[in-house]
Design an enzyme around this catalytic site. Structure first.
Site, short mmCIF file in Angstrom:
data_model
loop_
_atom_site.label_atom_id
_atom_site.label_comp_id
_atom_site.label_asym_id
_atom_site.label_seq_id
_atom_site.Cartn_x
_atom_site.Cartn_y
_atom_site.Cartn_z
N LYS A 221 1.00 -1.20 -0.09
CA LYS A 221 -0.12 0.16 0.22
C LYS A 221 0.77 1.21 -0.11
CE LYS A 221 -3.73 2.50 2.54
NZ LYS A 221 -4.71 2.31 3.68
N GLU A 227 10.51 -4.72 4.53
CA GLU A 227 10.68 -6.14 4.19
C GLU A 227 10.27 -6.45 2.85
OE1 GLU A 227 8.88 -4.61 6.54
OE2 GLU A 227 8.61 -5.97 8.46
N GLY A 282 -5.05 -1.99 4.92
CA GLY A 282 -4.24 -3.19 4.42
C GLY A 282 -5.06 -4.37 4.63
N ARG A 283 -5.40 -4.54 5.92
CA ARG A 283 -6.10 -5.66 6.62
C ARG A 283 -7.39 -6.05 5.86
NH1 ARG A 283 -4.63 -2.17 10.36
NH2 ARG A 283 -6.26 -1.37 11.66
N GLU A 368 -4.91 -6.12 14.79
CA GLU A 368 -4.35 -4.78 14.41
C GLU A 368 -5.17 -3.77 14.49
OE1 GLU A 368 -2.30 -4.08 10.31
OE2 GLU A 368 -0.71 -4.58 11.63
N HIS A 399 -4.63 -32.52 18.49
CA HIS A 399 -3.49 -33.35 18.89
C HIS A 399 -2.41 -32.43 19.17
CE1 HIS A 399 -5.43 -36.94 17.43
NE2 HIS A 399 -6.01 -36.24 16.57
N LYS A 530 9.13 -0.14 13.53
CA LYS A 530 9.93 0.49 12.39
C LYS A 530 10.92 1.65 12.43
CE LYS A 530 5.90 -0.68 9.55
NZ LYS A 530 4.94 -0.13 8.53
#
Ligand code: F6P
Length: 544
Positions: A221, A227, A282-283, A368, A399, A530
């Site tokens: 965005k 990253e 973004g999410r 978030e 399990h 950041k």
């Protein structure tokens, strides 16, 4: 004199709402055990279906009775959830700290086919449709070999480079709809995702690919995320080393961003740049151009079905009465468990293996959004807010960590997600499906009713233990139960039901934020890390 003394002693919402106070009193007094509540012959009525979405919610194993449910619905009323919902759909700047609208609902179109303008207005509607057409046209052209690599070969592989909302949604949906994607070994287009900047993550994807037939999609965005930019630079070097250099490289590059000036400056071609707007979080962006890798994987038609499913859930959210409104119900049950039963976490347990990535996707969406401690008015929120959301595949969880759910010291509400029909092309698929759903139902029931020590002694005697041994083992072998759960049933796993499921969770998160009075749509909490990284990069001293 501190500023604090100037603030009138008015308890900020929600503590002052009558419904909140009634619910608090009831929680303090205690709610009957689920093994008692489930004896009610009408308990099955605690379920609701979102028409047109293929989704049904069974909340009969939540630790509520009719009175609690009535008060929860009153809480939504007193919190002004409906008014806040209208504000969102009408494009008001409900993201108050960034002064932005929140209009991911606009990305999947307007349910009202009556021709009148969508609540967000014709301009936004037109913008959305124009870019969606570009995305779908491009996806179709790549899939059909009309858009090709620099040597004229059709693309065989797409590598989507992004992180957070620029990865989790499309990646989860591509996995969930794997039955619509090119199977391993078959001719066609395969879509891969890389998010982590650890070199192995990119290497392990690129190593098996041919640069001449690979399309690199950089999804960001802001087009600044370190990253993603790290991985993008490395992928472009891989293209160059594979003979895709200079101008020719632009045929192998796609940018998806809300900052096209940045992607252009970085050499991404305008014809392969797909954009979205700052009013898309973004999410919440899988419906936007960020959904391009999904459209490449499943095809534009299926992508439109995916959007239509979300649109159907939007229509349900705005039109169904609260008592039958799945997002409202899921949100209110979450508030009851979080704020009144004091459960700090929420488990999302998916039973279809294709939904393996759904919990991590919801984790970002929920945590978030609602991982906030300050309300929109700048006051510290007087109540707990977003839970710790965790989870994964239910059968594997049985399990791994279900022991803690059954006999630990935490009370962990569960949202089970299952599908009622499965069309996996395997001869014995029906048996697999039976086993999977039998486990889902059994776990929900076992967590709810548990097993008393008296019943455990009877069971141990029936196993052949003598009385003394049975009594001695009773404590270790009994189950507290009373663990609340909801069962979310999809008719089947399709683009439409998946779109509806995601929208269901989006509106659940919205409703809880509306009750807590927090802004679900900014994420200042990710900034400090950041800036710290940048400061350290430039040599700032840090305490060891
Ligand atoms: O985690 C912080 C965040 O900003 C998310 O909200 C976002 O989805 C992700 O990083 C990636 O951001 P971008 O799409 O700008 O690269």
């Amino acid at each position: 004199m501190t500023v604090k003394n100037l603030i009138p002693d008015v308890r900020p919402a929600p503590l002052c709402w009558p419904a909140w106070q009634s619910l608090q009193a009831r929680a303090n007094a205690g709610v009957p055990h689920l093994r008692h509540l489930l004896t009610d012959p009408n308990r099955h009525t605690l379920s609701a279906t979102a028409e047109g979405t293929g989704i049904r919610l069974d909340y009969s194993r939540q630790a509520i009775d009719d009175w609690v449910l009535t008060q929860l619905l009153a809480l939504a009323e007193q919190a002004g959830v409906a008014r806040q919902r209208t504000a969102m759909f009408h494009g008001e700047a409900i993201n108050t700290t960034e002064q932005r609208a929140v209009l991911h609902v606009a990305l999947r179109g307007h349910a009202g086919a009556t021709g009148h303008d969508a609540p967000w207005g014709a301009t936004v509607q037109q913008q959305v449709h124009t870019e969606l057409d570009r995305v779908c046209h491009f996806a179709s052209a790549v899939r059909q070999g009309q858009v090709r690599g620099c040597t004229g070969q059709a693309f065989t592989d797409v590598v989507n480079i992004g992180i957070g909302g620029s990865d989790l949604g499309p990646r989860m949906a591509t996995d969930a709809l794997a039955h619509l994607c090119t199977p391993p070994g078959a001719a066609g287009l395969r879509v891969h995702y890389v998010s982590n900047p650890d070199a192995w993550a990119l290497h392990s994807v690129l190593a098996g690919l041919n640069p001449l037939t690979t399309l690199v999609v950089v999804a960001s965005k802001t087009f600044t995320t370190q990253e993603t930019m790290t991985n993008a630079a490395s992928a472009r070097r891989w293209l160059a080393d594979g003979g895709v250099t200079g101008e020719a490289q632009s045929q192998h590059l796609v940018a998806i961003t809300a900052a096209p000036q940045r992607s252009a400056a970085a050499g991404y071609p305008a014809a392969h740049t797909f954009t979205f707007w700052d009013w898309v979080g973004g999410r919440y962006s899988v419906w936007s151009a960020l959904g391009l890798p999904l459209a490449l994987a499943i095809g534009p038609e299926a992508f439109h079905d995916f959007l239509a499913g979300a649109q159907a859930m939007d229509h349900h959210f705005v039109s169904a009465p609260p008592a039958l409104n799945l997002p409202m119900l899921l949100a209110l049950l979450g508030v009851w468990n979080r704020n009144f039963l004091n459960c700090p976490t929420q488990l999302v347990s998916t039973y279809p293996s294709r939904l393996a990535r759904f919990a991590p996707f919801v984790q970002q969406m929920d945590m978030e959004s609602n991982g906030k401690r300050v309300q929109k008015n700048g006051q510290a929120c007087p109540t707990a807010t977003g839970p710790i959301v965790w989870g994964g595949l239910g059968i594997d969880g049985q399990h791994a960590y279900f022991q803690l759910l059954h006999q630990g010291t935490h009370r962990v509400p569960v949202e089970f997600i299952g599908v009622l029909s499965d069309d996996t092309p395997l001869p014995l698929a029906a048996e697999h499906h039976r086993v999977v759903n039998l486990n889902l139902r059994a776990q929900a029931q076992a967590l709810a009713v548990g097993r008393t020590e008296a019943d455990t002694v009877k069971a141990l005697l029936a196993e052949g233990l003598d009385e003394a041994s049975a009594q001695a083992m009773a404590a270790q072998r009994s189950f507290e139960g009373n663990v609340p759960s909801s069962l979310i049933w999809l008719d089947a796993l399709t683009p439409r039901t998946l779109g509806a499921l995601i929208a269901l969770y989006e509106h659940k998160v919205f409703t809880q934020a509306a009750i807590w009075g927090i802004n679900a749509y900014d994420q200042w909490g990710v900034e400090l890390g950041k800036t710290m990284a940048k400061a350290m990069e430039h040599g700032a001293a840090v305490c060891r």
